[in-house]
Write an enzyme that holds these catalytic residues in place. Structure first.
Site, PDB file in Angstrom:
ATOM      1  CE1 TYR A 168      -9.504  -2.961   0.755  1.00  0.00           C
ATOM      2  CE2 TYR A 168      -8.961  -0.850  -0.222  1.00  0.00           C
ATOM      3  CZ  TYR A 168      -8.591  -1.963   0.504  1.00  0.00           C
ATOM      4  OH  TYR A 168      -7.310  -2.075   0.989  1.00  0.00           O
ATOM      5  CG  ASN A 176      -3.448  -2.316   7.013  1.00  0.00           C
ATOM      6  OD1 ASN A 176      -3.309  -1.910   5.855  1.00  0.00           O
ATOM      7  ND2 ASN A 176      -4.556  -2.906   7.434  1.00  0.00           N
ATOM      8  CE  LYS A 186      -3.949  -2.156   2.395  1.00  0.00           C
ATOM      9  NZ  LYS A 186      -4.870  -1.999   3.562  1.00  0.00           N
ATOM     10  CG  HIS A 224      -4.992  -6.217  -0.262  1.00  0.00           C
ATOM     11  ND1 HIS A 224      -6.211  -6.178   0.377  1.00  0.00           N
ATOM     12  CD2 HIS A 224      -5.133  -7.094  -1.301  1.00  0.00           C
ATOM     13  CE1 HIS A 224      -7.064  -6.987  -0.274  1.00  0.00           C
ATOM     14  NE2 HIS A 224      -6.435  -7.546  -1.292  1.00  0.00           N
ATOM     15  CD  GLU A 262      -8.803  -8.922  -3.550  1.00  0.00           C
ATOM     16  OE1 GLU A 262      -7.627  -9.268  -3.291  1.00  0.00           O
ATOM     17  OE2 GLU A 262      -9.670  -8.745  -2.677  1.00  0.00           O
TER      18      GLU A 262
END
Ligand code: IDP
Ligand code: MG
Length: 137
Positions: free
Chosen positions: A50, A117, A10, A120, A131
């Protein structure tokens, strides 16, 4: 079962210079990197990625976080890699993620709406297929 998963570093992971460390961990574990690219996420791509979070109150800030810089999109491959990579990432909340996991070692909570965080990973075979198609079409 040999399977593939969608892995992403990310924007916070890229900005903080953790790309090498995270790729090292994938390779040290023995998983194979099938494909890898640096790119910027768009609003449309994120809403699809998402889809289960789009209606949640934190989604607008999650989208801003995910568009705050480039990401590294990766297709990883290995036996049971979906579960294995989720274990390597650790818990979603980096405060609760165990030391030794990527989120436990490389991330922490900040005073921000979206939880940053660094990584992913797809949570099921169905999400992985969806995805990978979405990010590598
Ligand atoms: P995961 O990334 O561990 O699969 P998800 O529940 O699918 O966790 O959430 C997707 C992402 O949305 C998380 O990685 C995190 O960046 C963010 N997020 C999840 N829950 C919250 C929350 O309660 N507040 C703010 N951000 C959240
Ligand atoms: Mg998830």
């Amino acid at each position: 079962m040999v399977e593939q998963t969608f892995i992403m570093i990310k924007p916070d992971g890229v900005k903080r210079g953790k790309v090498g460390e995270i790729i090292n961990r994938i390779e040290n574990k023995g998983y194979r990197i099938i494909s890898l690219k640096m790119m910027s996420a768009t609003e449309d791509l994120l809403a699809k990625h998402y889809e289960e979070h789009v209606d949640k109150p934190f989604y607008p800030e999650l989208a801003n976080y995910m568009m705050s810089g480039p990401v590294i999109a990766i297709i990883g491959e290995g036996t049971n890699i979906i579960e294995g990579w989720r274990n390597m990432m650790g818990a979603t909340n980096p405060t609760l993620a165990q030391p030794g996991t990527i989120r436990g070692d490389l991330a922490r909570e900040w005073d921000t709406e979206a939880m940053m965080n660094v990584v992913h990973g797809s949570d099921s075979k169905t999400s992985a297929e969806r995805e990978i198609k979405l990010w590598f079409s």
